[in-house]
Scaffold this motif. Structure first.
Motif, PDB file in Angstrom:
ATOM      1  N   THR A  79     -48.191  52.292  45.785  1.00 29.79           N
ATOM      2  CA  THR A  79     -49.350  52.651  46.496  1.00 29.79           C
ATOM      3  C   THR A  79     -49.432  54.246  46.570  1.00 29.79           C
ATOM      4  O   THR A  79     -50.528  54.556  46.574  1.00 29.79           O
ATOM      5  N   THR A  80     -48.322  54.615  46.437  1.00 29.47           N
ATOM      6  CA  THR A  80     -48.464  56.215  46.532  1.00 29.47           C
ATOM      7  C   THR A  80     -49.267  56.523  45.076  1.00 29.47           C
ATOM      8  O   THR A  80     -49.992  57.522  45.034  1.00 29.47           O
ATOM      9  N   MET A 112     -39.770  60.557  42.830  1.00 24.77           N
ATOM     10  CA  MET A 112     -39.490  60.751  44.197  1.00 24.77           C
ATOM     11  C   MET A 112     -39.292  59.428  44.921  1.00 24.77           C
ATOM     12  O   MET A 112     -38.238  59.055  45.846  1.00 24.77           O
ATOM     13  N   TYR A 132     -31.211  62.334  48.269  1.00 29.83           N
ATOM     14  CA  TYR A 132     -32.173  63.003  49.152  1.00 29.83           C
ATOM     15  C   TYR A 132     -32.772  64.108  48.493  1.00 29.83           C
ATOM     16  O   TYR A 132     -33.885  64.277  48.521  1.00 29.83           O
ATOM     17  N   SER A 135     -35.023  63.638  45.503  1.00 33.05           N
ATOM     18  CA  SER A 135     -36.352  63.054  45.994  1.00 33.05           C
ATOM     19  C   SER A 135     -37.135  64.221  46.551  1.00 33.05           C
ATOM     20  O   SER A 135     -38.409  64.268  46.222  1.00 33.05           O
ATOM     21  N   TRP A 176     -48.112  62.847  54.533  1.00 32.27           N
ATOM     22  CA  TRP A 176     -46.951  62.378  53.534  1.00 32.27           C
ATOM     23  C   TRP A 176     -45.585  63.125  54.002  1.00 32.27           C
ATOM     24  O   TRP A 176     -44.410  62.623  53.941  1.00 32.27           O
ATOM     25  N   TYR A 179     -42.840  61.504  56.135  1.00 32.05           N
ATOM     26  CA  TYR A 179     -41.980  60.236  55.751  1.00 32.05           C
ATOM     27  C   TYR A 179     -40.533  60.566  55.715  1.00 32.05           C
ATOM     28  O   TYR A 179     -39.351  60.221  56.318  1.00 32.05           O
ATOM     29  N   LYS A 210     -52.708  54.862  54.851  1.00 35.75           N
ATOM     30  CA  LYS A 210     -53.357  53.907  53.922  1.00 35.75           C
ATOM     31  C   LYS A 210     -54.893  53.484  54.424  1.00 35.75           C
ATOM     32  O   LYS A 210     -55.559  53.514  53.636  1.00 35.75           O
TER      33      LYS A 210
HETATM   34  C1  RET Z   1     -38.162  59.500  50.846  1.00 40.88           C
HETATM   35  C2  RET Z   1     -36.781  59.802  50.886  1.00 40.88           C
HETATM   36  C3  RET Z   1     -36.462  61.089  51.180  1.00 40.88           C
HETATM   37  C4  RET Z   1     -37.004  62.139  50.508  1.00 40.88           C
HETATM   38  C5  RET Z   1     -38.304  62.147  50.526  1.00 40.88           C
HETATM   39  C6  RET Z   1     -39.220  60.866  50.483  1.00 40.88           C
HETATM   40  C7  RET Z   1     -40.584  60.711  50.469  1.00 40.88           C
HETATM   41  C8  RET Z   1     -41.432  59.729  50.802  1.00 40.88           C
HETATM   42  C9  RET Z   1     -42.845  59.781  50.844  1.00 40.88           C
HETATM   43  C10 RET Z   1     -43.447  58.595  51.180  1.00 40.88           C
HETATM   44  C11 RET Z   1     -44.892  58.260  51.077  1.00 40.88           C
HETATM   45  C12 RET Z   1     -45.401  57.082  51.334  1.00 40.88           C
HETATM   46  C13 RET Z   1     -46.809  56.900  51.413  1.00 40.88           C
HETATM   47  C14 RET Z   1     -46.958  55.569  51.568  1.00 40.88           C
HETATM   48  C15 RET Z   1     -48.447  55.340  51.630  1.00 40.88           C
HETATM   49  O1  RET Z   1     -49.005  54.594  51.045  1.00 40.88           O
HETATM   50  C16 RET Z   1     -38.723  58.337  49.949  1.00 40.88           C
HETATM   51  C17 RET Z   1     -38.620  58.984  52.514  1.00 40.88           C
HETATM   52  C18 RET Z   1     -39.304  63.034  49.948  1.00 40.88           C
HETATM   53  C19 RET Z   1     -43.432  61.061  50.584  1.00 40.88           C
HETATM   54  C20 RET Z   1     -47.660  57.803  51.251  1.00 40.88           C
END
Ligand code: RET
Length: 266
Positions: A79-80, A112, A132, A135, A176, A179, A210
């Motif tokens: 999805t991202t 990521m 971490y 990512s 974002w 998260y 979403k």
């Molecule tokens: C993780 C791990 C730790 C470091 C970072 C992360 C970023 C996750 C993000 C997820 C976005 C998800 C979305 C889903 C929608 O559809 C994986 C938690 C930076 C940015 C937007």
């Protein structure tokens, strides 16, 4: 509500959101059609992942006893990139331009998510924090492209594309950012928050990122398409269909204006 109830709530919310996005999405031009299909599919895919977690398949119990919900990462790995592709299409007036830049953006995003998956599956502290940080570094690369070259591209477009990109990029990047913070606080990270609290927070953030963002982005692509049609800036090749449906006179007008313009350029 317990954790499983939150997972069911998110499954049903994603299904309802997907249906609503598919049903309300307009498809006058290929651009608009692309946005509608992408935003309908994003929550549908998430519903699959949430269902797998709700029935306890999308998870593993690590030797430490911690339950790791890996299906989140399957969801995010699909999805991202789709959400980022939609934003790139807005900035670039179609995704066929600057393909290398878009590929770099999607590759950073995938790094990521994959390094995030290894972070979640790690038990040894050194390994875990190394993943971490990796990512987060990839996340910075994603932000760099969104606020650097893609933003510069968007500023060269018409007023509607420019303002839609500027609005969407801010909403997306703020959502974002939540998260890595929530995951950091939860059982996979510093263990300050309970698994239920993290699942509830991610379920809500996911629904906003979403479904709510999907509606905002589709409203933007409607504004862009309205303006393109009004200016007659739509060639027949850009329409989603080559036959003009009856009852869509603005399409017929835009098509002939667009083809006149095309002929004038030959
Ligand atoms: C993780 C791990 C730790 C470091 C970072 C992360 C970023 C996750 C993000 C997820 C976005 C998800 C979305 C889903 C929608 O559809 C994986 C938690 C930076 C940015 C937007």
């Amino acid at each position: 509500m317990d954790e499983t109830t939150w997972l069911w709530f998110a499954t049903l919310g994603m299904l309802a959101g997907s249906a609503a996005l598919f049903l309300t999405g307009r498809k006058r031009t290929q651009d608009e059609e692309g946005h509608s299909i992408a935003h309908g599919l994003v929550p549908l895919f998430a519903a699959v992942a949430y269902f797998a977690m709700a029935v306890h398949q999308g998870q593993v119990t690590l030797s430490s006893g911690r339950v790791f919900l890996f299906a989140r990462y399957l969801d995010w790995s699909v999805t991202t990139p789709v959400l980022l592709l939609g934003l790139s299409m807005t900035a670039l007036h179609g995704a066929h331009r600057r393909a290398g830049l878009v590929a770099g953006l999607l590759a950073s995003d995938l790094v990521m998510i994959v390094t995030g998956l290894f972070f979640g599956a790690s038990q040894d502290p050194f390994t875990k924090w190394a993943w971490y940080i990796a990512s987060c570094a990839a996340f910075v690369a994603v932000y760099y492209v969104l606020f650097g070259p893609l933003r510069a591209e968007a500023q060269m477009r018409d007023a509607e594309r420019r303002s839609t990109y500027n609005r969407n990029v801010v909403i997306l990047s703020v959502l974002w950012l939540l998260y890595p913070v929530v995951v950091l606080l939860g059982p996979d990270g510093l263990e300050i928050w309970s698994a239920t609290l993290v699942t509830a927070c991610i379920a809500i953030i996911d629904l906003v990122a979403k479904v709510v963002y999907g509606f905002i982005s589709m409203a933007g692509s409607k504004r862009i398409t309205d303006a393109d049609l009004e200016r007659g800036d739509v060639s027949p090749a850009m329409l989603s269909t080559h036959s003009v449906p009856s009852g869509e006179p603005e399409l017929a007008a835009a098509m002939s204006a667009g083809s006149l313009r095309q002929r004038a350029q030959i």
